[in-house]
Design a protein around this motif. Structure first.
Motif, PDB file in Angstrom:
ATOM      1  N   TYR A  66       0.878  -1.166   0.000  1.00  0.00           N
ATOM      2  CA  TYR A  66       0.000   0.000   0.000  1.00  0.00           C
ATOM      3  C   TYR A  66       0.911   1.210   0.000  1.00  0.00           C
ATOM      4  O   TYR A  66       1.577   1.477   0.995  1.00  0.00           O
ATOM      5  CB  TYR A  66      -0.912  -0.010   1.233  1.00  0.00           C
ATOM      6  CG  TYR A  66      -1.910  -1.152   1.216  1.00  0.00           C
ATOM      7  CD1 TYR A  66      -3.000  -1.125   0.354  1.00  0.00           C
ATOM      8  CD2 TYR A  66      -1.754  -2.249   2.056  1.00  0.00           C
ATOM      9  CE1 TYR A  66      -3.913  -2.169   0.319  1.00  0.00           C
ATOM     10  CE2 TYR A  66      -2.666  -3.294   2.033  1.00  0.00           C
ATOM     11  CZ  TYR A  66      -3.746  -3.249   1.164  1.00  0.00           C
ATOM     12  OH  TYR A  66      -4.648  -4.282   1.136  1.00  0.00           O
TER      13      TYR A  66
ATOM     14  N   ALA B 132       2.569  -4.672   3.091  1.00  0.00           N
ATOM     15  CA  ALA B 132       1.696  -5.362   4.051  1.00  0.00           C
ATOM     16  C   ALA B 132       1.951  -6.868   4.038  1.00  0.00           C
ATOM     17  O   ALA B 132       1.876  -7.531   5.070  1.00  0.00           O
ATOM     18  CB  ALA B 132       0.236  -5.076   3.734  1.00  0.00           C
TER      19      ALA B 132
ATOM     20  N   PRO C 239       0.590 -11.422  15.088  1.00  0.00           N
ATOM     21  CA  PRO C 239       0.030 -10.281  15.810  1.00  0.00           C
ATOM     22  C   PRO C 239      -0.793  -9.398  14.871  1.00  0.00           C
ATOM     23  O   PRO C 239      -0.729  -9.540  13.648  1.00  0.00           O
ATOM     24  CB  PRO C 239       1.259  -9.539  16.338  1.00  0.00           C
ATOM     25  CG  PRO C 239       2.403 -10.013  15.508  1.00  0.00           C
ATOM     26  CD  PRO C 239       2.047 -11.375  15.010  1.00  0.00           C
TER      27      PRO C 239
ATOM     28  N   GLY D  99      -1.853  -6.659  12.462  1.00  0.00           N
ATOM     29  CA  GLY D  99      -1.077  -5.913  11.476  1.00  0.00           C
ATOM     30  C   GLY D  99      -0.015  -6.735  10.770  1.00  0.00           C
ATOM     31  O   GLY D  99       0.757  -6.195   9.975  1.00  0.00           O
ATOM     32  N   SER D 100       0.030  -8.054  11.017  1.00  0.00           N
ATOM     33  CA  SER D 100       1.102  -8.860  10.415  1.00  0.00           C
ATOM     34  C   SER D 100       0.774  -9.297   8.980  1.00  0.00           C
ATOM     35  O   SER D 100       1.591  -9.955   8.342  1.00  0.00           O
ATOM     36  CB  SER D 100       1.414 -10.075  11.301  1.00  0.00           C
ATOM     37  OG  SER D 100       0.256 -10.861  11.519  1.00  0.00           O
ATOM     38  N   GLY D 101      -0.426  -8.973   8.494  1.00  0.00           N
ATOM     39  CA  GLY D 101      -0.739  -9.257   7.089  1.00  0.00           C
ATOM     40  C   GLY D 101      -1.671 -10.433   6.870  1.00  0.00           C
ATOM     41  O   GLY D 101      -1.913 -10.831   5.725  1.00  0.00           O
ATOM     42  N   LYS D 102      -2.236 -10.987   7.948  1.00  0.00           N
ATOM     43  CA  LYS D 102      -3.076 -12.186   7.844  1.00  0.00           C
ATOM     44  C   LYS D 102      -4.313 -11.946   6.979  1.00  0.00           C
ATOM     45  O   LYS D 102      -4.597 -12.722   6.068  1.00  0.00           O
ATOM     46  CB  LYS D 102      -3.517 -12.635   9.255  1.00  0.00           C
ATOM     47  CG  LYS D 102      -2.394 -12.822  10.246  1.00  0.00           C
ATOM     48  CD  LYS D 102      -2.899 -13.272  11.612  1.00  0.00           C
ATOM     49  CE  LYS D 102      -3.809 -12.292  12.342  1.00  0.00           C
ATOM     50  NZ  LYS D 102      -3.147 -11.045  12.783  1.00  0.00           N
ATOM     51  N   THR D 103      -5.047 -10.881   7.311  1.00  0.00           N
ATOM     52  CA  THR D 103      -6.283 -10.601   6.568  1.00  0.00           C
ATOM     53  C   THR D 103      -5.975 -10.301   5.104  1.00  0.00           C
ATOM     54  O   THR D 103      -6.699 -10.744   4.207  1.00  0.00           O
ATOM     55  CB  THR D 103      -7.045  -9.427   7.225  1.00  0.00           C
ATOM     56  OG1 THR D 103      -7.487  -9.860   8.513  1.00  0.00           O
ATOM     57  CG2 THR D 103      -8.250  -8.991   6.396  1.00  0.00           C
ATOM     58  N   THR D 104      -4.885  -9.585   4.862  1.00  0.00           N
ATOM     59  CA  THR D 104      -4.515  -9.255   3.485  1.00  0.00           C
ATOM     60  C   THR D 104      -4.250 -10.530   2.678  1.00  0.00           C
ATOM     61  O   THR D 104      -4.683 -10.643   1.525  1.00  0.00           O
ATOM     62  CB  THR D 104      -3.277  -8.332   3.477  1.00  0.00           C
ATOM     63  OG1 THR D 104      -3.539  -7.209   4.319  1.00  0.00           O
ATOM     64  CG2 THR D 104      -2.953  -7.849   2.077  1.00  0.00           C
TER      65      THR D 104
HETATM   66  P1  ADP Z   1      -3.788  -8.496  10.247  1.00  0.00           P
HETATM   67  O1  ADP Z   1      -5.000  -9.119   9.645  1.00  0.00           O
HETATM   68  O2  ADP Z   1      -2.669  -9.461  10.473  1.00  0.00           O
HETATM   69  O3  ADP Z   1      -4.091  -7.725  11.492  1.00  0.00           O
HETATM   70  P2  ADP Z   1      -3.809  -6.859   7.856  1.00  0.00           P
HETATM   71  O4  ADP Z   1      -3.576  -7.806   6.752  1.00  0.00           O
HETATM   72  O5  ADP Z   1      -5.204  -6.381   8.067  1.00  0.00           O
HETATM   73  O6  ADP Z   1      -3.196  -7.439   9.198  1.00  0.00           O
HETATM   74  O7  ADP Z   1      -2.921  -5.559   7.623  1.00  0.00           O
HETATM   75  C1  ADP Z   1      -1.525  -5.643   7.444  1.00  0.00           C
HETATM   76  C2  ADP Z   1      -0.984  -4.237   7.345  1.00  0.00           C
HETATM   77  O8  ADP Z   1      -1.429  -3.621   6.118  1.00  0.00           O
HETATM   78  C3  ADP Z   1      -1.439  -3.333   8.468  1.00  0.00           C
HETATM   79  O9  ADP Z   1      -0.360  -2.515   8.862  1.00  0.00           O
HETATM   80  C4  ADP Z   1      -2.541  -2.533   7.842  1.00  0.00           C
HETATM   81  O10 ADP Z   1      -2.650  -1.265   8.439  1.00  0.00           O
HETATM   82  C5  ADP Z   1      -2.104  -2.424   6.399  1.00  0.00           C
HETATM   83  N1  ADP Z   1      -3.259  -2.335   5.491  1.00  0.00           N
HETATM   84  C6  ADP Z   1      -4.208  -3.277   5.316  1.00  0.00           C
HETATM   85  N2  ADP Z   1      -5.124  -2.889   4.402  1.00  0.00           N
HETATM   86  C7  ADP Z   1      -4.732  -1.653   3.978  1.00  0.00           C
HETATM   87  C8  ADP Z   1      -5.261  -0.696   3.030  1.00  0.00           C
HETATM   88  N3  ADP Z   1      -6.375  -0.959   2.333  1.00  0.00           N
HETATM   89  N4  ADP Z   1      -4.582   0.454   2.883  1.00  0.00           N
HETATM   90  C9  ADP Z   1      -3.454   0.697   3.571  1.00  0.00           C
HETATM   91  N5  ADP Z   1      -2.902  -0.133   4.475  1.00  0.00           N
HETATM   92  C10 ADP Z   1      -3.543  -1.300   4.682  1.00  0.00           C
END
Ligand code: ADP
Ligand code: MG
Length: 363
Positions: A18, A23, A42, A44-49
């Motif tokens: 991003y 991420a 933890p 913010g580690s990128g799991k959801t992404t």
């Molecule tokens: P997790 O699910 O492990 O908590 P995420 O995958 O949600 O982590 O996010 C990983 C990192 O990417 C985080 O620092 C988050 O802030 C950033 N991030 C996720 N989605 C976006 C987005 N659409 N725009 C900018 N940053 C993003």
């Protein structure tokens, strides 16, 4: 549910940026047919992404995703046929349980009769058949999440993707749903990919765990293997709790390496420590340390004193001070004679030569 075996997924060099923030950083991971894999890390580690890239809602900058060997990286989400369950229940509040579960089938244009049969089977699967006509708000949080599971499974998805599905539930309910999810996985025989930041959940549910930090895959393997053989300090500390001891290699014996920390000598299995190593970071689990009775010996014995202790019901958690080493945490079973547990009291601790594991400092 059909009897079809689960599908296999390969994630190859997946990177998502991003702006100039990375991420997800070159993550590669193979998920086998019918496996229950958990992405653990933890916040913010990128799991959801990663999960969103698998689902098709996030387009990666680099890398590819393969389902049974076919590249699906550019395939739109609706053509992937993956089931998804998220943290918030996200049930349609104005629809009954049965209508909620029927929704994906309606979208897919199934006839009324075909829908009814599949809805009945899906509600049976999560043991909610008698709740079919209720509205979501007439159900408990755990029941709502079971409806969400039924809705995600009703159309025979190729994969089930779960993003922190239990984290909104209280501890007891979470434990119940964990059991339920595990048994559901066994019964439907499909590939499940689960995301959590809860290490206990990851350990109890998964065939395999992939540990993430700062968008990178740090280590993956069967739950018990990872717990017993963490590669880095982060893994040892995130998956369970551990004590860390920095030691110097003093000398070698036939099957052991003798380490030195201050004035204390420690004895380690030689195979765990390569020949050229001079300093070692050891991870020592609290439950691998024993309180030695008078006259009792161990491969490693240290004199310590009790700095503090607490009763946990299932046992005792003790913080022991070791001269030259520092404080270490010891978990003692509940049957230990607790009259001996006084702050400041001298104790002797022991552990086996294979109890502590050498780990790497995090990059
Ligand atoms: P997790 O699910 O492990 O908590 P995420 O995958 O949600 O982590 O996010 C990983 C990192 O990417 C985080 O620092 C988050 O802030 C950033 N991030 C996720 N989605 C976006 C987005 N659409 N725009 C900018 N940053 C993003
Ligand atoms: Mg997340």
């Amino acid at each position: 549910m059909s009897e079809a075996a689960g599908h296999a997924l390969q994630i190859r060099g997946l990177t998502k940026r991003y702006g100039d923030f990375t991420a997800v950083d070159s993550v590669s991971l193979d998920i086998e047919r019918g496996e229950f894999l958990t992405l653990l890390g933890p916040s913010g580690s990128g799991k959801t992404t990663i999960l969103m890239a698998v689902a098709g809602f996030v387009l990666p900058n680099e890398g590819s995703i393969l389902l049974d060997g076919n590249d699906i990286t550019a395939l739109p989400p609706e053509r992937r046929n993956f089931g998804m369950v998220f943290q918030g229940y996200a049930l349609f509040p104005h629809m009954s349980v049965a209508e909620n579960v029927a929704f994906p089938l309606r979208v897919r244009g199934l006839s009324r009769a075909a829908r009814d049969e599949k809805v009945r089977a899906a509600l049976d699967l999560v043991q909610l058949s008698s709740f079919a006509e209720r509205l979501p708000r007439q159900l408990s949080g755990g029941q709502q999440q079971r409806v969400a599971l039924a809705r995600a499974l009703v159309f025979d998805p190729a994969l089930l993707l779960l993003d922190e599905p239990l984290s909104a539930l209280d501890k007891k309910l979470r434990a119940e749903l964990q059991e339920e999810l595990k048994s559901l996985h066994r019964r439907v025989g499909r590939t499940f990919i689960n995301v959590t930041h809860d290490q206990e959940e990851a350990l109890s549910l998964s065939d395999r765990i992939a540990i993430l930090n700062h968008g990178r895959l740090i280590q993956n393997g069967p739950a018990a293997f990872l717990y017993e053989n963490p590669r880095t300090r982060f893994v040892a500390d995130f998956l369970g709790k551990s004590n860390f001891i920095q030691a110097n290699v003093s000398r070698r014996e036939d099957h052991h390496v003798i380490l030195r920390v201050g004035d204390t000598e420690l004895r380690q299995h030689a195979m765990a420590i390569p020949g050229s190593t001079e300093t070692v970071l050891l991870s020592l689990r609290p439950e691998r340390i024993r309180l030695l009775k008078p006259g009792e010996g161990a491969e490693n014995e240290v004199e310590a004193h009790i700095r503090s202790w607490s009763y946990l019901g299932s046992g005792f958690s003790i913080v022991a001070g070791l001269p030259g080493i520092g404080d270490i945490r010891v978990n003692a079973p509940a049957n230990h004679a607790h009259e001996a547990l006084r702050d400041g009291a001298p104790i002797r601790l022991g552990w086996d030569a294979d109890a502590a594991k050498p780990v790497q400092e995090d990059a």
